[in-house]
Scaffold this active site. Structure first.
Site, PDB file in Angstrom:
ATOM      1  N   LYS A 132     -41.232  27.834 -29.001  1.00 27.66           N
ATOM      2  CA  LYS A 132     -41.443  27.913 -27.514  1.00 27.66           C
ATOM      3  C   LYS A 132     -41.712  29.411 -27.333  1.00 27.66           C
ATOM      4  O   LYS A 132     -41.555  30.245 -28.469  1.00 27.66           O
ATOM      5  CB  LYS A 132     -40.303  27.543 -26.592  1.00 27.66           C
ATOM      6  CG  LYS A 132     -40.468  27.489 -25.009  1.00 27.66           C
ATOM      7  CD  LYS A 132     -41.064  25.807 -25.073  1.00 27.66           C
ATOM      8  CE  LYS A 132     -41.010  25.324 -23.495  1.00 27.66           C
ATOM      9  NZ  LYS A 132     -41.523  24.143 -23.398  1.00 27.66           N
ATOM     10  N   VAL A 147     -41.147  14.264  -6.191  1.00 31.95           N
ATOM     11  CA  VAL A 147     -42.658  13.613  -6.169  1.00 31.95           C
ATOM     12  C   VAL A 147     -43.780  14.440  -6.394  1.00 31.95           C
ATOM     13  O   VAL A 147     -44.647  14.333  -5.521  1.00 31.95           O
ATOM     14  CB  VAL A 147     -42.878  12.510  -4.933  1.00 31.95           C
ATOM     15  CG1 VAL A 147     -41.770  11.414  -5.312  1.00 31.95           C
ATOM     16  CG2 VAL A 147     -42.336  13.329  -3.612  1.00 31.95           C
ATOM     17  N   GLY A 148     -43.705  15.340  -7.242  1.00 33.81           N
ATOM     18  CA  GLY A 148     -44.941  16.185  -7.524  1.00 33.81           C
ATOM     19  C   GLY A 148     -45.921  15.142  -8.447  1.00 33.81           C
ATOM     20  O   GLY A 148     -45.870  14.251  -8.311  1.00 33.81           O
ATOM     21  N   LYS A 149     -46.169  16.031  -9.536  1.00 32.91           N
ATOM     22  CA  LYS A 149     -47.488  15.173 -10.063  1.00 32.91           C
ATOM     23  C   LYS A 149     -46.834  14.114 -10.944  1.00 32.91           C
ATOM     24  O   LYS A 149     -47.262  13.038 -10.844  1.00 32.91           O
ATOM     25  CB  LYS A 149     -48.019  16.395 -11.390  1.00 32.91           C
ATOM     26  CG  LYS A 149     -49.088  17.253 -10.482  1.00 32.91           C
ATOM     27  CD  LYS A 149     -49.652  17.962 -11.656  1.00 32.91           C
ATOM     28  CE  LYS A 149     -50.651  18.972 -11.268  1.00 32.91           C
ATOM     29  NZ  LYS A 149     -51.680  19.649 -12.311  1.00 32.91           N
ATOM     30  N   VAL A 150     -45.690  14.229 -11.625  1.00 30.46           N
ATOM     31  CA  VAL A 150     -45.129  13.308 -12.524  1.00 30.46           C
ATOM     32  C   VAL A 150     -44.425  12.246 -11.643  1.00 30.46           C
ATOM     33  O   VAL A 150     -44.703  11.024 -11.691  1.00 30.46           O
ATOM     34  CB  VAL A 150     -44.112  13.802 -13.528  1.00 30.46           C
ATOM     35  CG1 VAL A 150     -43.625  12.764 -14.190  1.00 30.46           C
ATOM     36  CG2 VAL A 150     -45.142  14.854 -14.675  1.00 30.46           C
ATOM     37  N   GLY A 151     -43.618  12.779 -10.552  1.00 28.81           N
ATOM     38  CA  GLY A 151     -42.845  11.714  -9.910  1.00 28.81           C
ATOM     39  C   GLY A 151     -43.779  10.981  -8.992  1.00 28.81           C
ATOM     40  O   GLY A 151     -43.633   9.813  -8.920  1.00 28.81           O
ATOM     41  N   HIS A 152     -44.940  11.476  -8.524  1.00 25.10           N
ATOM     42  CA  HIS A 152     -45.866  10.824  -7.801  1.00 25.10           C
ATOM     43  C   HIS A 152     -46.475   9.588  -8.637  1.00 25.10           C
ATOM     44  O   HIS A 152     -46.574   8.202  -8.152  1.00 25.10           O
ATOM     45  CB  HIS A 152     -46.925  11.584  -7.332  1.00 25.10           C
ATOM     46  CG  HIS A 152     -47.838  10.984  -6.201  1.00 25.10           C
ATOM     47  ND1 HIS A 152     -48.514  11.723  -5.165  1.00 25.10           N
ATOM     48  CD2 HIS A 152     -48.444   9.934  -6.308  1.00 25.10           C
ATOM     49  CE1 HIS A 152     -49.295  10.870  -4.459  1.00 25.10           C
ATOM     50  NE2 HIS A 152     -49.397   9.556  -5.180  1.00 25.10           N
TER      51      HIS A 152
END
Length: 380
Positions: free
Chosen positions: A98, A199-204
Site C-alpha cells: 500500500k 449507495v454510492g458506486k458499489v452500493g448502487h
C-alpha cells in the site's frame, strides 16, 4: 518538456525515527517500507511492502491529509498487511502493499506531484504495483502511468480496466449468495430482504443485483442525492431514515457499503439480520480476540469477511497485468462464491468466527504456495 530516457529516482527521506513492529515474516512483519520526499512537486509519500511471498505487492495509493507522518505510517502499515491477506484469499499470485501520499488531494494534487510519485513507484523496480484508493482516481493512474508501468486501475483508453466498482459489486453479490446457501440451504436471494447502508458506486450496483435476484431491498445513505439516484433507477426500493433504523429493521441480509467501523458492539446487538455481507472496508470496530467477530458468532449472525467479499475490485484491476479482459476477470470474481463457502465451512468446523477462519486460510495459502524469499523482478 524534457523526456527522460529512464525514470529519475526521487529523493528518499532519512529513516531516523522509523520502526516497524513485529517480526519480519509474511504473517506479521513488513519486508520493506520506503519514504519519499520530492521538494519540487511537494510530494511526501510512503510505500509499505508487507509481503511478496506470492508475487509483487499490489495495493492502492491513498491520498489523505494525515495529522502527522506517524499517523500516515501507521495507516500504510495496517493497509498493506490487509492487502496481503486480501490478495492471498482472493487466489491472486500477488503480495500485499500500500502507499500513502500525505496532503490534501483537493488542493495539492498536481501533474508534477503524480509524475514524481510515478517515478517513486518505478524506483522499486516492480516489487510494488499501485492502483486507486481514497483520494486517487482512474485519471490519476493514467498520469502516474506516464512514469511507470507498475500501475493498474487505468482508464480503458489507456489499456486499463476502468471503474473497479463494477466487479466489486458483483463480487459482494456473489459472496452474498454463498452466505445464503450456507445459512438457508440455497444460493437464491428470492424473497429475502437485503438492507444496503451506503449507495454510492458499489452500493448502487449491489442494489441492482439484489433486485434482479428477486430480493426486497431497503437502502439508506447520508447523501439524499445518492438515495434519489437509486430510487430513480429502482423506484421499488424502500428507504430507511438512517443507518440505525436500517440496522433495527427486519432484514435477512445487512450490507454495510459505506464507511469502516460499521460493526460495533451496539450495532451487533441490534442487528436482526442473519447475514452481514457488504463492500465497506474495515467493518469490524474491534477485531481483537473476543471482539466483534466473536460477538457476531455468539448471536448466530454469519459474517462474510469484508476483505474477501470486496476483493472483486482488486481482481478486476489486477487483470490488467495480463492485458485486461473483462470476461476473464469476471470469471475470476465468480470464484468468490467458492472462496466464501470455504471460509464459512472452516469457521463452522472449527467453531471459530469467519473472520478468524479467513485469516487462517490466507496464511495457509501464503505458506503453502508462497516463495520463501522476497519477490525480485525477473526472478521467480
Amino acid at each position: 518538456m524534457t523526456t527522460l530516457s529512464r525514470p529519475e529516482a526521487p529523493r528518499t527521506a532519512p529513516l531516523a525515527s522509523f520502526r516497524v513492529p513485529g517480526p519480519f515474516d509474511p504473517a506479521h512483519g513488513h519486508e520493506q517500507v520506503v519514504y519519499c520526499n520530492d521538494a519540487a512537486s511537494g510530494l511526501r509519500a510512503i510505500i509499505a511492502v508487507h509481503s511478496t511471498a506470492l508475487g509483487p505487492a499490489l495495493g492502492g495509493t491513498r491520498y489523505y491529509p494525515y495529522d502527522s507522518e506517524d499517523a500516515a505510517l501507521a495507516d500504510v502499515l495496517r493497509l498493506s498487511k490487509g492487502m496481503t491477506y486480501k490478495n492471498a484469499l482472493a487466489g491472486l499470485d500477488l503480495g500485499g502493499g500500500k502507499a500513502v501520499i500525505i496532503g490534501d488531494p483537493t488542493r495539492e494534487k498536481s501533474e508534477a506531484l503524480l509524475r514524481a510519485y510515478g517515478r517513486f513507484v518505478e524506483s522499486l523496480g516492480g516489487r510494488y504495483v499501485t492502483a486507486c484508493d481514497v483520494g486517487t482516481y482512474v485519471t490519476d493512474m493514467d498520469v502516474i502511468h506516464r512514469e511507470t508501468s507498475f500501475v493498474v486501475g487505468r482508464s480503458q483508453p489507456h489499456g486499463g480496466a476502468g471503474d473497479p466498482s463494477v466487479l466489486t459489486a458483483f463480487g459482494v453479490f456473489t459472496a452474498m449468495r454463498a452466505c445464503a446457501e450456507h445459512v438457508w440451504g440455497t444460493g437464491s436471494l428470492r424473497g429475502r430482504t437485503v438492507g444496503v447502508a451506503g449507495v454510492g458506486k458499489v452500493g448502487h450496483l449491489l442494489v441492482g443485483h439484489a433486485l434482479e435476484a428477486g430480493a426486497t431491498v431497503v437502502v439508506t445513505d447520508v447523501s439524499d442525492q445518492a438515495v434519489d439516484a437509486v430510487r430513480r433507477e429502482h423506484p421499488e426500493v424502500e428507504v430507511a431514515v438512517d443507518t440505525d433504523a436500517l440496522v433495527h429493521a427486519d432484514l435477512d441480509v445487512y450490507a454495510p457499503c459505506a464507511l469502516g467501523g460499521a460493526l460495533d458492539a451496539a450495532t451487533v446487538e441490534a442487528l436482526r439480520a442473519r447475514v452481514v455481507c457488504g463492500s465497506a472496508n474495515n467493518q469490524l470496530a474491534d477485531d481483537g480476540e473476543g471482539g466483534i467477530p466473536e460477538r457476531l458468532l455468539a448471536r448466530g449472525i454469519t459474517y462474510a469477511p469484508d476483505y474477501l467479499v470486496n476483493s472483486g475490485g482488486v481482481i478486476q484491476v489486477s487483470d490488467e497485468l495480463e492485458g485486461f479482459d473483462f470476461q476473464r476477470a469476471k470469471h475470476r470474481v465468480e470464484k468468490l462464491y467458492g472462496a466464501t463457502k470455504a471460509v464459512l465451512e472452516r469457521a463452522e468446523e472449527q467453531g471459530i468466527s469467519p473472520a478468524r477462519a479467513a485469516d487462517h486460510l490466507a496464511e495457509e495459502r501464503i505458506t503453502a504456495i508462497g516463495s520463501s524469499r522476497m519477490y525480485l523482478p525477473g526472478r521467480r
